[in-house]
Write an enzyme that holds these catalytic residues in place. Structure first.
Site, short mmCIF file in Angstrom:
data_model
loop_
_atom_site.label_atom_id
_atom_site.label_comp_id
_atom_site.label_asym_id
_atom_site.label_seq_id
_atom_site.Cartn_x
_atom_site.Cartn_y
_atom_site.Cartn_z
N THR A 115 0.92 -1.20 -0.03
CA THR A 115 -0.08 0.05 -0.06
C THR A 115 0.85 1.44 0.04
O THR A 115 0.46 2.26 -0.58
CB THR A 115 -1.05 -0.04 1.32
OG1 THR A 115 -0.13 0.00 2.44
CG2 THR A 115 -1.99 -1.13 0.99
N ILE A 174 0.26 -10.31 -6.12
CA ILE A 174 0.53 -10.60 -7.39
C ILE A 174 1.02 -9.36 -8.07
O ILE A 174 1.14 -9.28 -9.36
CB ILE A 174 -0.71 -10.77 -8.10
CG1 ILE A 174 -1.90 -9.74 -7.91
CG2 ILE A 174 -1.36 -11.88 -7.35
CD1 ILE A 174 -3.08 -9.88 -8.77
N HIS A 180 -0.42 -16.63 -5.10
CA HIS A 180 -1.61 -16.36 -5.90
C HIS A 180 -1.07 -15.90 -7.16
O HIS A 180 -1.74 -15.30 -7.77
CB HIS A 180 -2.22 -15.27 -5.15
CG HIS A 180 -2.70 -15.77 -3.90
ND1 HIS A 180 -3.24 -14.83 -2.67
CD2 HIS A 180 -3.18 -17.14 -3.36
CE1 HIS A 180 -3.48 -15.70 -1.67
NE2 HIS A 180 -3.63 -16.78 -2.20
N SER A 230 -3.90 -9.70 6.43
CA SER A 230 -5.12 -9.88 7.35
C SER A 230 -5.23 -11.29 7.99
O SER A 230 -5.99 -11.53 8.82
CB SER A 230 -6.48 -9.60 6.53
OG SER A 230 -6.80 -10.51 5.65
N ASP A 254 4.13 1.26 11.44
CA ASP A 254 4.25 1.38 9.95
C ASP A 254 5.00 0.20 9.55
O ASP A 254 6.25 0.07 10.33
CB ASP A 254 4.84 2.61 9.52
CG ASP A 254 5.03 2.90 8.02
OD1 ASP A 254 4.08 3.32 7.44
OD2 ASP A 254 6.22 2.59 7.65
#
Length: 236
Positions: free
Chosen positions: A18, A93, A111, A185, A226
């Site tokens: 992110t 990915i 994945h 998560s 962070d």
């Protein structure tokens, strides 16, 4: 803790990317919510679903075109180069671990990889710029020269997990004495089973994530700060 470990395995989720500008799946307003991946069975059986899958794929590619590895990616690459991390198991990915310098031998992509495509029949690799030109010129999902369906080299919902990568991930997990779960998560299975396997096998478990996870009670250390800051300290 990292310095004292004999063998460290890192496990990464969307949170490490992110900072690079790659949106995660669950945040409010995420573009993924409007461009969710098409179920694998639909992709295979329905030409309209295949076309929609490629439309969504290219829409998301445009969202994070030009992104670069985050501080977290670069820190893990340094730890890998230094011999502290033996393997990075990733749910992502986005190809950013490779872009940070992590060698393929140390990377396990559960994945798949969204930076290219493959034929579902013969396995031939197809570059996305070629696939996109073909799709946008005729509006139909492309096929391989062998006649097989071309699909992004990612694992879609309903698609079997890659056996080789799952086996590599299990071997790496069983061999480590410190397992770092970073930016995940820890809700998506079977991937989320690897931190539990490491813990059952006697490894210490560190979870670095913005939000609480279901596996927090198992962790030896939880870092809510962070990701880039935490990993930069460990790789200094």
């Amino acid at each position: 803790m990292v310095e004292a470990a004999r063998d460290v395995v890192a496990f990464t989720g969307a949170g490490i990317s992110t900072e690079s500008g790659v949106p995660d799946f669950r945040s409010p307003g995420s573009p993924w919510l409007a461009n969710m991946p098409i179920d694998f069975r639909q992709f295979v059986c329905d030409p309209a679903a295949r076309a929609e899958a490629w439309r969504r794929k290219f829409a998301m590619d445009d969202v994070y075109r030009g992104v670069a590895p985050s501080r977290g990616h670069r820190a893990l690459a340094r730890l890998t180069a230094a011999g502290k991390i033996s393997a990075i198991i990733t749910q992502n990915i986005d190809n950013l671990h490779q872009a940070s310098g992590v060698p393929d031998a140390a990377l396990i992509e559960l994945h798949g990889n969204g930076s290219y495509a493959r034929c579902l029949d013969c396995g031939r690799r197809h570059e996305l710029n070629e696939v996109r030109r073909s799709f946008e010129s005729v509006g139909v999902a492309p096929r391989c020269d062998c006649g097989g369906l071309i699909k992004s080299a990612t694992i879609s919902f309903g698609q079997p997990m890659p056996e080789r990568e799952m086996r590599r991930a299990q071997e790496a997990t069983l061999g480590c004495d410190l397992f770092l779960a970073i930016g995940s998560s820890l809700q998506v299975y079977p991937a989320a089973g690897f931190p539990q396997l490491a813990k059952r096998n006697g490894a210490r478990l560190v979870i670095v994530n913005r939000d609480p996870t279901p596996l927090d009670p198992l962790a030896d250390l939880i870092v809510r700060g962070d990701i880039g800051d935490a990993l930069a300290l460990w790789s200094a």
